[in-house]
Design an enzyme around this catalytic site. Structure first.
Site, PDB file in Angstrom:
ATOM      1  N   GLY A 210      28.495   9.809 -29.681  1.00 54.37           N
ATOM      2  CA  GLY A 210      29.332  10.466 -28.679  1.00 54.37           C
ATOM      3  C   GLY A 210      30.806  10.296 -28.958  1.00 54.37           C
TER       4      GLY A 210
ATOM      5  N   HIS B 207      28.297   3.703 -33.676  1.00 55.80           N
ATOM      6  CA  HIS B 207      29.356   4.543 -34.248  1.00 55.80           C
ATOM      7  C   HIS B 207      30.685   3.915 -33.830  1.00 55.80           C
ATOM      8  CE1 HIS B 207      26.116   7.524 -34.307  1.00 55.80           C
ATOM      9  NE2 HIS B 207      26.876   8.391 -34.940  1.00 55.80           N
TER      10      HIS B 207
ATOM     11  N   HIS C 103      22.033   6.720 -41.729  1.00 54.97           N
ATOM     12  CA  HIS C 103      22.788   7.334 -40.629  1.00 54.97           C
ATOM     13  C   HIS C 103      22.516   8.834 -40.644  1.00 54.97           C
ATOM     14  CE1 HIS C 103      26.401   7.107 -37.814  1.00 54.97           C
ATOM     15  NE2 HIS C 103      26.096   8.406 -37.873  1.00 54.97           N
TER      16      HIS C 103
ATOM     17  N   ASP D  73      19.325   6.640 -29.790  1.00 53.03           N
ATOM     18  CA  ASP D  73      20.772   6.763 -29.688  1.00 53.03           C
ATOM     19  C   ASP D  73      21.165   7.217 -28.281  1.00 53.03           C
ATOM     20  OD1 ASP D  73      23.087   6.429 -31.188  1.00 53.03           O
ATOM     21  OD2 ASP D  73      23.316   8.587 -31.557  1.00 53.03           O
TER      22      ASP D  73
ATOM     23  N   GLU E  18      35.444   6.260 -35.892  1.00 56.59           N
ATOM     24  CA  GLU E  18      35.339   7.618 -36.440  1.00 56.59           C
ATOM     25  C   GLU E  18      36.537   8.456 -35.970  1.00 56.59           C
ATOM     26  OE1 GLU E  18      31.949   9.778 -34.917  1.00 56.59           O
ATOM     27  OE2 GLU E  18      31.997  11.266 -36.526  1.00 56.59           O
TER      28      GLU E  18
END
Ligand code: ADE
Ligand code: ZN
Length: 338
Positions: free
Chosen positions: A175, A202, A17, A141, A205
């Site tokens: 994002g 993702h 990552h 991404d 988070e």
């Protein structure tokens, strides 16, 4: 301390990552700016771009730095600097996000093409393989809080370029999760999987465990951050049973303010519960860290022993998208480490 640092450096590790744009140091940004700005950035101005106090500020800083990547030579320079630093840390394999979504957004017109840019990335990758013996895959991404159509463009480009460049291993979504989850991308993830792309995401988070469930529901194979899974016993069970790799990022989470301290980070709990956790650096130039330092922090802040660090390195190989034979070879090398 020098002994454990030396052990960490020698440990064959994979970084899973890592954002290419997040590895650009202010000094490199100054060089890039000198290439194309009428009034190039000073070092002090470049350093100021990296200052942020919260997650939203971080995303803005990331976008501003990515805006300095314009031509293929810029991408090649950034990638080569990144690869040199990876090799110096004893990283033997990396799977690197390229923010094609931000590139398209910045270039601002439909005819922008990523292929020449990608050629620059490939030159750096092949040089790294040849000169430093490091293997590298690319993950395209997209930015979840831009439009679904923009993400589709990124994923279609990945699928098309992959036909000639199998180093493009997968896709991901970064994002702001607070502005958009994963469900709107379900059809795109299905389409990407059919094109042979691996699926990362993702999730959890800046938002709750439901975001991680949503990411899993659209087929995400690996979860980036997964911080908020710690609030959900049943989700943790599910992640464990399915051996879903988690790409954890300690310093990133502390520096963007989504985790209050190193001690509070769930890395230790996830590890002890038997989850497939990996350590990563996310955007090391923004957070003042790198992967070797993240391993050191696991040792100093959460008491990971040498054997446990070895286990983390083994997890990183297991969770990678490398072919099984290569995984077996690296795992053997890790096992044999003194
Ligand atoms: N893009 C780069 N780093 C990111 C992060 N930590 N979270 C979401 N998007 C990102
Ligand atoms: Zn990230």
């Amino acid at each position: 301390m020098t002994e454990i640092k030396d052990f960490i450096r020698r440990l064959p590790k994979a970084e899973l990552h890592l954002h290419l744009e997040g590895t650009i140091l202010p000094s490199t940004l100054v060089e890039l700016s000198a290439r194309h700005d009428a009034r190039p950035l000073t070092l002090a101005e470049a350093e100021a771009l990296y200052r942020f106090t919260d997650f939203t500020g971080f995303l803005e800083a990331f976008k501003a730095v990515t805006g300095q990547l314009i031509g293929a030579e810029d991408y090649e320079l950034a990638a080569w600097r990144m690869i040199e630093h990876l090799a110096a840390q004893g990283i033997v394999h990396a799977e690197v996000f390229v923010s094609a979504g931000v590139f398209y957004h910045w270039s601002g017109h439909d005819s922008a093409v990523f292929e020449p840019i990608f050629a620059g990335l490939e030159r750096a990758r092949l040089r790294g393989e040849r000169e430093l013996g490091i293997s590298l895959y690319w993950i395209f991404d997209a930015v979840r809080h831009f439009t679904v159509a923009e993400a589709e463009r990124v994923f279609l480009e990945a699928a098309e370029l992959r036909l000639a460049h199998p180093s493009i291993i997968g896709i991901g979504l970064g994002g702001d999760e607070r502005r958009c989850g994963s469900a709107p991308f379900a059809a795109l993830y299905e389409q990407a999987a059919r094109a042979g792309l691996r699926l990362t995401n993702h999730a959890g988070e800046t938002t709750g465990p439901e975001a991680i469930r949503e990411a899993l529901a659209i087929g995400s194979e690996r979860i980036g951050h997964a911080l908020s899974a710690s609030h959900d016993f049943y989700l943790l069970q599910d992640l464990k049973e399915r051996e879903i790799p988690l790409e954890l990022n300690l310093t990133s989470n502390v520096r963007t303010g989504v985790c209050p301290s190193y001690a509070a980070h769930p890395l230790r709990r996830y590890f002890d519960q038997g989850l497939l956790v990996t350590l990563n650096s996310d955007d090391p130039a923004f957070f003042g860290s790198d992967l070797a330092n993240e391993y050191l922090l696991a040792h100093t802040e959460q008491g990971f022993t040498r054997d446990e660090l070895r286990q983390l390195a083994a997890n990183s190989i297991r969770a990678s998208f490398l072919p099984e034979l290569q995984k077996t070879e690296w795992l053997f090398r890790i096992d044999a480490m003194k």
